[in-house]
Enzyme design. Structure first.
Site, PDB file in Angstrom:
ATOM      1  N   GLY A 185       2.378   2.358  10.751  1.00 19.34           N
ATOM      2  CA  GLY A 185       3.378   3.413  10.597  1.00 19.34           C
ATOM      3  C   GLY A 185       4.048   3.824  11.899  1.00 19.34           C
TER       4      GLY A 185
ATOM      5  N   GLU B   3      -6.871   5.044   7.555  1.00 22.70           N
ATOM      6  CA  GLU B   3      -6.613   6.460   7.228  1.00 22.70           C
ATOM      7  C   GLU B   3      -7.804   7.080   6.507  1.00 22.70           C
ATOM      8  OE1 GLU B   3      -2.863   5.699   5.339  1.00 22.70           O
ATOM      9  OE2 GLU B   3      -2.056   5.116   7.292  1.00 22.70           O
TER      10      GLU B   3
ATOM     11  N   SER C 101       3.095  -1.964  10.507  1.00 18.88           N
ATOM     12  CA  SER C 101       4.538  -2.106  10.764  1.00 18.88           C
ATOM     13  C   SER C 101       5.042  -3.527  10.513  1.00 18.88           C
ATOM     14  CB  SER C 101       4.890  -1.631  12.176  1.00 18.88           C
ATOM     15  OG  SER C 101       4.614  -0.250  12.311  1.00 18.88           O
TER      16      SER C 101
ATOM     17  N   GLY D 242       2.785  -1.144   4.268  1.00 18.34           N
ATOM     18  CA  GLY D 242       2.872   0.275   3.930  1.00 18.34           C
ATOM     19  C   GLY D 242       4.324   0.671   3.697  1.00 18.34           C
ATOM     20  N   GLY D 243       4.943   1.220   4.713  1.00 22.00           N
ATOM     21  CA  GLY D 243       6.309   1.763   4.599  1.00 22.00           C
ATOM     22  C   GLY D 243       7.294   0.832   3.909  1.00 22.00           C
TER      23      GLY D 243
ATOM     24  N   ASN E  90       0.883  -1.174   0.000  1.00 20.91           N
ATOM     25  CA  ASN E  90       0.000   0.000   0.000  1.00 20.91           C
ATOM     26  C   ASN E  90       0.916   1.217   0.000  1.00 20.91           C
ATOM     27  OD1 ASN E  90      -1.886   1.988   0.454  1.00 20.91           O
ATOM     28  ND2 ASN E  90      -2.376   1.347   2.542  1.00 20.91           N
ATOM     29  N   TRP E  91       1.070   1.807  -1.161  1.00 22.40           N
ATOM     30  CA  TRP E  91       2.029   2.916  -1.286  1.00 22.40           C
ATOM     31  C   TRP E  91       1.518   4.197  -0.622  1.00 22.40           C
ATOM     32  CZ3 TRP E  91       4.075   2.731  -7.080  1.00 22.40           C
ATOM     33  CH2 TRP E  91       4.752   1.523  -7.274  1.00 22.40           C
ATOM     34  N   LYS E  92       0.218   4.264  -0.390  1.00 25.02           N
ATOM     35  CA  LYS E  92      -0.392   5.480   0.166  1.00 25.02           C
ATOM     36  C   LYS E  92      -0.057   6.687  -0.729  1.00 25.02           C
ATOM     37  CE  LYS E  92      -0.207   3.291   4.652  1.00 25.02           C
ATOM     38  NZ  LYS E  92      -0.117   3.394   6.098  1.00 25.02           N
TER      39      LYS E  92
ATOM     40  N   GLU F  21      -5.696  -4.608  10.470  1.00 23.21           N
ATOM     41  CA  GLU F  21      -4.644  -3.626  10.700  1.00 23.21           C
ATOM     42  C   GLU F  21      -4.928  -2.841  11.980  1.00 23.21           C
ATOM     43  OE1 GLU F  21      -2.550  -2.525   6.770  1.00 23.21           O
ATOM     44  OE2 GLU F  21      -4.312  -1.273   6.929  1.00 23.21           O
TER      45      GLU F  21
ATOM     46  N   HIS G 297      -9.513   1.389   4.637  1.00 24.70           N
ATOM     47  CA  HIS G 297      -8.258   1.648   5.348  1.00 24.70           C
ATOM     48  C   HIS G 297      -8.504   2.631   6.486  1.00 24.70           C
ATOM     49  CE1 HIS G 297      -4.193   2.801   6.308  1.00 24.70           C
ATOM     50  NE2 HIS G 297      -3.827   1.668   5.756  1.00 24.70           N
TER      51      HIS G 297
END
Ligand code: PGA
Length: 249
Positions: free
Chosen positions: A172, A96, A212, A233-234, A9-11, A166, A94
């Site tokens: 993150g 966010e 994470s 993600g990251g 998930n590049w966001k 999640e 998600h």
């Protein structure tokens, strides 16, 4: 048969050129993965990257879609538009989006409906915030999220759903859920799916862990019987790390 999956998930990271460079690196490295591999990219990357990955096992996901079919919704991107880019998946629910863009259960149910109507597969995210975990309410929260947006689907529609648990406190933050914490709630989520759609459907449902998850902790998480892969993600922004996570699955 349950699909094992590693999804990125590049966001809101990577401009188009940077995204193409990362996708190209992944394409060259991922030829015959042992699990399904998906990358979720910003809307503007979708068509280019879907074309780039046309003959690759890597599939492409949007990170959102509109809760309306079409029309005067300036700035929105419909499920049909996502599908027309060659993307096969959409990430919905998600935290966010729920948190910063006030996406409600009903709105998400509508997005799910439109995504399925347009032939997209869905990675549907659920998970509790820190205060809910501290109050021991995580099970209640994920149950309400499922009931609120996806448990209205038919058994046939359900086959297009991948779940991603999640915990919001782990996203993150570097605070990963322990494998035991994650396994416990994954098993609970699977039991809810079994109650709703039957044991066989529950066994076939892919449940990813996100928050994470990285190249160091992925193998331990993925070793748990109810953790079928990760939503990353990251660590999905660096080819080397994402590839190591795929190799761990
Ligand atoms: P993270 O994000 O891996 O950077 O914690 C996961 C996600 O939000 O999907």
């Amino acid at each position: 048969m349950r699909t094992r999956m590693v999804a990125g998930n590049w966001k809101m990271n990577k401009n188009l050129q940077e995204g193409v460079a990362l996708a190209t690196e992944l394409k060259e490295a991922v030829k015959d993965p042992k699990c399904a591999v998906v990358i979720g990219t910003p809307f503007i990357h979708l068509a280019t990257i879907a074309e780039l990955l046309k003959n690759s096992p890597i599939k492409v996901a949007a990170e959102n879609c509109a809760d309306h079919e079409k029309g005067a919704y300036t700035g929105e991107v419909s499920a049909e538009m996502v599908k027309s880019t060659g993307a096969e998946y959409v990430i919905l629910g998600h935290s966010e989006r729920r948190q910063y863009y006030a996406e409600s259960y009903d709105m998400l149910a509508e997005k799910v409906r439109l995504a399925l109507a347009n032939g997209l597969k869905i990675i549907f995210c659920i998970g509790e915030v820190k205060e809910e975990r501290e109050a021991g309410k995580q099970n209640e929260v994920v149950k309400a999220q499922l009931e609120g947006s996806v448990f209205g689907l038919t058994a046939e529609e359900w086959k297009n759903i991948t779940l991603a648990y999640e915990p919001v406190w782990a996203i993150g933050t570097g605070l990963t859920a322990t494998p035991a914490q994650a396994e416990e709630i994954h098993a609970y989520i699977r039991s809810l799916v079994a109650e709703k759609y039957g044991k066989e459907a529950a066994e076939d449902t892919t449940i990813l862990y996100g928050g994470s998850c990285n190249e160091k902790n992925a193998a331990e998480l993925f070793a748990c019987p109810d953790i079928d892969g990760g939503l990353i993600g990251g660590a999905a922004l660096v080819a080397e790390k994402f590839l190591a996570i795929i190799a761990a699955r």
